[in-house]
Design a protein around this motif. Structure first.
Motif, PDB file in Angstrom:
ATOM      1  N   PHE A 135       0.863  -1.183   0.000  1.00  0.00           N
ATOM      2  CA  PHE A 135       0.000   0.000   0.000  1.00  0.00           C
ATOM      3  C   PHE A 135       0.898   1.232   0.000  1.00  0.00           C
ATOM      4  CE2 PHE A 135      -2.512  -3.403   1.753  1.00  0.00           C
ATOM      5  CZ  PHE A 135      -3.785  -3.200   1.230  1.00  0.00           C
ATOM      6  N   THR A 136       1.160   1.773  -1.181  1.00  0.00           N
ATOM      7  CA  THR A 136       2.094   2.889  -1.303  1.00  0.00           C
ATOM      8  C   THR A 136       1.439   4.241  -1.019  1.00  0.00           C
ATOM      9  OG1 THR A 136       1.657   2.923  -3.679  1.00  0.00           O
ATOM     10  CG2 THR A 136       3.570   1.660  -2.920  1.00  0.00           C
ATOM     11  N   ASP A 137       0.126   4.350  -1.185  1.00  0.00           N
ATOM     12  CA  ASP A 137      -0.564   5.591  -0.877  1.00  0.00           C
ATOM     13  C   ASP A 137      -0.701   5.732   0.640  1.00  0.00           C
ATOM     14  OD1 ASP A 137      -2.393   7.925  -1.645  1.00  0.00           O
ATOM     15  OD2 ASP A 137      -3.702   6.718  -0.359  1.00  0.00           O
ATOM     16  N   PRO A 138      -0.256   6.857   1.232  1.00  0.00           N
ATOM     17  CA  PRO A 138      -0.284   6.994   2.703  1.00  0.00           C
ATOM     18  C   PRO A 138      -1.664   6.805   3.311  1.00  0.00           C
ATOM     19  CG  PRO A 138       1.084   8.708   1.728  1.00  0.00           C
ATOM     20  CD  PRO A 138       0.405   8.006   0.594  1.00  0.00           C
ATOM     21  N   ARG A 139      -2.707   7.306   2.652  1.00  0.00           N
ATOM     22  CA  ARG A 139      -4.054   7.178   3.221  1.00  0.00           C
ATOM     23  C   ARG A 139      -4.504   5.725   3.216  1.00  0.00           C
ATOM     24  NH1 ARG A 139      -8.732  11.041   1.016  1.00  0.00           N
ATOM     25  NH2 ARG A 139      -7.289  12.506   1.999  1.00  0.00           N
ATOM     26  N   ARG A 140      -4.314   5.039   2.093  1.00  0.00           N
ATOM     27  CA  ARG A 140      -4.707   3.629   2.017  1.00  0.00           C
ATOM     28  C   ARG A 140      -3.852   2.779   2.958  1.00  0.00           C
ATOM     29  NH1 ARG A 140      -7.766   1.518  -1.619  1.00  0.00           N
ATOM     30  NH2 ARG A 140      -6.459  -0.315  -1.947  1.00  0.00           N
ATOM     31  N   ARG A 141      -2.573   3.170   3.105  1.00  0.00           N
ATOM     32  CA  ARG A 141      -1.709   2.433   4.017  1.00  0.00           C
ATOM     33  C   ARG A 141      -2.206   2.560   5.451  1.00  0.00           C
ATOM     34  NH1 ARG A 141       3.954   4.777   4.055  1.00  0.00           N
ATOM     35  NH2 ARG A 141       4.046   3.884   1.964  1.00  0.00           N
ATOM     36  N   ALA A 142      -2.599   3.769   5.860  1.00  0.00           N
ATOM     37  CA  ALA A 142      -3.103   3.954   7.219  1.00  0.00           C
ATOM     38  C   ALA A 142      -4.366   3.148   7.452  1.00  0.00           C
ATOM     39  CB  ALA A 142      -3.353   5.443   7.489  1.00  0.00           C
ATOM     40  N   GLN A 143      -5.258   3.114   6.441  1.00  0.00           N
ATOM     41  CA  GLN A 143      -6.484   2.326   6.578  1.00  0.00           C
ATOM     42  C   GLN A 143      -6.166   0.837   6.653  1.00  0.00           C
ATOM     43  OE1 GLN A 143      -8.746   3.639   3.187  1.00  0.00           O
ATOM     44  NE2 GLN A 143      -9.471   5.504   4.184  1.00  0.00           N
ATOM     45  N   ALA A 144      -5.226   0.379   5.820  1.00  0.00           N
ATOM     46  CA  ALA A 144      -4.842  -1.033   5.856  1.00  0.00           C
ATOM     47  C   ALA A 144      -4.241  -1.391   7.208  1.00  0.00           C
ATOM     48  CB  ALA A 144      -3.848  -1.340   4.735  1.00  0.00           C
ATOM     49  N   MET A 145      -3.415  -0.491   7.752  1.00  0.00           N
ATOM     50  CA  MET A 145      -2.816  -0.756   9.053  1.00  0.00           C
ATOM     51  C   MET A 145      -3.867  -0.765  10.156  1.00  0.00           C
ATOM     52  SD  MET A 145       0.798   1.317   8.922  1.00  0.00           S
ATOM     53  CE  MET A 145       2.138   0.728   7.865  1.00  0.00           C
ATOM     54  N   GLY A 146      -4.911   0.046   9.995  1.00  0.00           N
ATOM     55  CA  GLY A 146      -6.005   0.006  10.963  1.00  0.00           C
ATOM     56  C   GLY A 146      -6.714  -1.338  10.957  1.00  0.00           C
ATOM     57  N   ILE A 147      -6.960  -1.879   9.755  1.00  0.00           N
ATOM     58  CA  ILE A 147      -7.583  -3.203   9.651  1.00  0.00           C
ATOM     59  C   ILE A 147      -6.634  -4.273  10.200  1.00  0.00           C
ATOM     60  CG2 ILE A 147      -8.433  -4.934   8.018  1.00  0.00           C
ATOM     61  CD1 ILE A 147      -9.309  -2.538   6.236  1.00  0.00           C
ATOM     62  N   TRP A 148      -5.345  -4.187   9.815  1.00  0.00           N
ATOM     63  CA  TRP A 148      -4.327  -5.122  10.320  1.00  0.00           C
ATOM     64  C   TRP A 148      -4.309  -5.129  11.848  1.00  0.00           C
ATOM     65  CZ3 TRP A 148       0.036  -3.406  13.068  1.00  0.00           C
ATOM     66  CH2 TRP A 148       1.061  -4.341  13.248  1.00  0.00           C
ATOM     67  N   ALA A 149      -4.337  -3.947  12.445  1.00  0.00           N
ATOM     68  CA  ALA A 149      -4.310  -3.848  13.909  1.00  0.00           C
ATOM     69  C   ALA A 149      -5.583  -4.412  14.523  1.00  0.00           C
ATOM     70  CB  ALA A 149      -4.113  -2.397  14.334  1.00  0.00           C
ATOM     71  N   SER A 150      -6.730  -4.169  13.887  1.00  0.00           N
ATOM     72  CA  SER A 150      -7.996  -4.664  14.428  1.00  0.00           C
ATOM     73  C   SER A 150      -8.075  -6.182  14.380  1.00  0.00           C
ATOM     74  CB  SER A 150      -9.179  -4.064  13.658  1.00  0.00           C
ATOM     75  OG  SER A 150      -9.273  -2.684  13.895  1.00  0.00           O
ATOM     76  N   VAL A 151      -7.628  -6.760  13.261  1.00  0.00           N
ATOM     77  CA  VAL A 151      -7.641  -8.220  13.153  1.00  0.00           C
ATOM     78  C   VAL A 151      -6.730  -8.830  14.204  1.00  0.00           C
ATOM     79  CG1 VAL A 151      -7.044 -10.175  11.675  1.00  0.00           C
ATOM     80  CG2 VAL A 151      -8.271  -8.227  10.725  1.00  0.00           C
ATOM     81  N   ALA A 152      -5.532  -8.244  14.338  1.00  0.00           N
ATOM     82  CA  ALA A 152      -4.598  -8.749  15.350  1.00  0.00           C
ATOM     83  C   ALA A 152      -5.177  -8.579  16.741  1.00  0.00           C
ATOM     84  CB  ALA A 152      -3.267  -8.016  15.229  1.00  0.00           C
ATOM     85  N   GLY A 153      -5.753  -7.412  16.994  1.00  0.00           N
ATOM     86  CA  GLY A 153      -6.294  -7.152  18.324  1.00  0.00           C
ATOM     87  C   GLY A 153      -7.508  -7.992  18.665  1.00  0.00           C
ATOM     88  N   SER A 154      -8.199  -8.503  17.636  1.00  0.00           N
ATOM     89  CA  SER A 154      -9.357  -9.348  17.926  1.00  0.00           C
ATOM     90  C   SER A 154      -8.951 -10.602  18.684  1.00  0.00           C
ATOM     91  CB  SER A 154     -10.079  -9.724  16.631  1.00  0.00           C
ATOM     92  OG  SER A 154      -9.265 -10.549  15.814  1.00  0.00           O
ATOM     93  N   SER A 155      -7.652 -10.931  18.635  1.00  0.00           N
ATOM     94  CA  SER A 155      -7.184 -12.087  19.401  1.00  0.00           C
ATOM     95  C   SER A 155      -7.352 -11.879  20.896  1.00  0.00           C
ATOM     96  CB  SER A 155      -5.709 -12.369  19.090  1.00  0.00           C
ATOM     97  OG  SER A 155      -4.886 -11.324  19.576  1.00  0.00           O
ATOM     98  N   LEU A 156      -7.452 -10.623  21.323  1.00  0.00           N
ATOM     99  CA  LEU A 156      -7.647 -10.349  22.745  1.00  0.00           C
ATOM    100  C   LEU A 156      -8.932 -10.979  23.267  1.00  0.00           C
ATOM    101  CD1 LEU A 156      -6.617  -6.586  22.949  1.00  0.00           C
ATOM    102  CD2 LEU A 156      -5.319  -8.565  23.733  1.00  0.00           C
TER     103      LEU A 156
END
Length: 467
Positions: A135-156
């Motif tokens: 994800f080279t576009d900064p906005r799309r990268r931030a959104q992708a990282m938000g999803i990445w973090a949410s999926v990872a955090g769902s393990s809690l």
């Protein structure tokens, strides 16, 4: 005549989505093994005859191995390609999981957990680096990282609930077996969709001395914190480990300053946003992983919940985090990194202080609402930290930046378990005074978590380099 059709490669948008699934699932598995084991601890202790300190090593053997080797994992990805390193890490993690499932003794289980941690250390930095390259576009990268973090955090929440259900139905060994089919799916997706790349050019030499000193410092300091919680920090073993770790840390800093191509370029810490993100990585790990550990024991040993019931008590925390994560990606685009990070740290502190109302007979509400605040705070912290560190470095150092921030989070978790766990009583479970002594220790742990979280908020507000 029948025409031979060749399967098409995924379109750009579909490929990006599948890459996000592949790295998010990989991160999810690593996070899952931080939490799924917590609810299995009483069963492991009863089956293998493990003491409370031994159970702490079952948890922290994984954390320490991962934290002490993450810098090397990130460097390997930058040099050898993040896709290749990601696949190697997945394979090592799978091997460790299989050995955990058949471990005959507590020592074998801890050794297998360490092997899992080694695989995770190789794999984990590559997840953020692959996202950054995809994800080279900064906005799309931030959104992708938000999803990445949410999926990872769902393990809690998924970790404790799934772990509780598996332990109840199949025994504690099943919490490790469940990793294996997911690993196969992640490997297949990675081979199909992730492009090779991310190889740093023009490297003069590997910083072997720095890598060894950094790993030794993290392992010794983490071991000293764990043994200090068990024996007291003035005892010879933890004091010796902490002193040795401090000396190794000094040696690491000296080596990094002198090496022409260091494993951890210290100059990036002059960027206030980069430095604040890594400090708050430690804060987030200390507060959230430490609180998950002590409350897993509280729900089962004091309140008498089954593993499934204990896991369900964490639902408010993780549902709040999963909802918050994707939203924060858009919030960063408007406000930058500093305010979301500071707000997240404050919410962690407020949630911890509200939990001081909890006692042995507390119902869901005194725990649930503070857990919601902690989950939102976790979400506000996680995505801005990732975006800040990745935005502060050139693409070829993505693995280094990722591993640095993830190391900070994991070291925070190791110290959180050690320090907050040290507040809990040594009284035998079931003794008449055990519930009250546990609650008293729990309250002390909550205050410590709140103090550390507020310190993180102050650091975040001082980090002026937001974007």
């Amino acid at each position: 005549m029948r025409t031979l059709t060749v399967p098409r490669r995924p379109t750009a948008g579909l490929r990006e989505a599948l890459v996000l699934v592949a790295v998010s699932l990989g991160q999810f598995l690593i996070q899952l093994d931080l939490t799924i084991v917590n609810v299995a601890l009483p069963s492991i202790g009863a089956d293998l005859g493990v003491s409370a300190s031994g159970l702490q090593w079952v948890v922290d053997g994984y954390n320490v191995a991962m934290a002490s080797l993450l810098l090397i994992g990130g460097r390997l990805g930058d040099r050898s390609g993040h896709k290749r390193v990601y696949l190697v890490g997945i394979a090592v993690f799978a091997l460790g999981s299989g050995l955990c499932a058949v471990a005959p003794t507590a020592g074998a289980l801890t050794a297998s957990r360490i092997l899992q941690g080694i695989g995770a250390a190789i794999e984990l930095p590559a997840t953020l680096a692959i996202l950054s390259h995809t994800f080279t576009d900064p906005r799309r990268r931030a959104q992708a990282m938000g999803i990445w973090a949410s999926v990872a955090g769902s393990s809690l929440v998924i970790g404790p609930v799934l772990g509780g259900a598996l332990v109840a139905a199949f025994g504690w060994r099943s919490v490790f077996v469940v990793n294996l089919p997911v690993v196969v799916l992640v490997a297949l997706l990675t081979v199909r969709t992730v492009r090779a790349g991310g190889i740093e050019r023009g490297v003069r030499s590997l910083d072997v001395r720095g890598q060894m000193l950094g790993s030794a410092a993290l392992a010794l300091l983490a071991g000293g914190a764990i043994e200090g919680g068990r024996l007291g920090f003035a005892s010879a073993l933890p004091a010796g480990l902490l002193v040795a770790g401090a000396l190794a840390l000094v040696g690491f800093v000296v080596a990094e300053r002198r090496h022409p191509d260091p494993v951890l370029p210290l100059g990036y810490f002059r960027n206030a946003g980069y430095a604040a993100a890594n400090v708050n990585g430690f804060v987030m790990g200390f507060a959230t992983i430490g609180l998950l550990f002590v409350f897993s024991l509280f729900f089962q040993q004091v309140q008498g919940f089954s593993p499934v019931g204990a896991g369900a008590r964490f639902l408010p925390l993780t549902v709040a985090f999963v909802i918050t994560g994707p939203v924060v990606g858009r919030l960063i685009d408007r406000l930058g990194h500093r305010m979301p990070m500071a707000s997240g740290a404050v919410l962690l502190a407020v949630g911890a202080l509200l939990l001081l109302r909890v006692d042995a007979g507390s119902g869901l509400a005194p725990v649930g609402w503070p857990f919601v605040l902690i989950g939102v705070g976790y979400g506000l912290l996680s995505t801005p930290m990732a975006a800040a560190v990745m935005g502060a470095v050139p693409p070829e150092r993505a693995g280094m930046a990722s591993s640095t921030n993830l190391t900070a989070r994991l070291v925070g978790g190791v110290f959180g378990i050690a320090v907050l766990g040290a507040s809990l009583p040594n009284t035998v479970v079931g003794a008449p005074d055990f519930p009250q002594r546990f609650v008293d220790g729990l309250h002390a742990a909550l205050i410590a978590a709140a103090v550390v979280a507020m310190a993180g908020a102050v650091v975040a507000l001082r980090g002026r380099a937001d974007r």
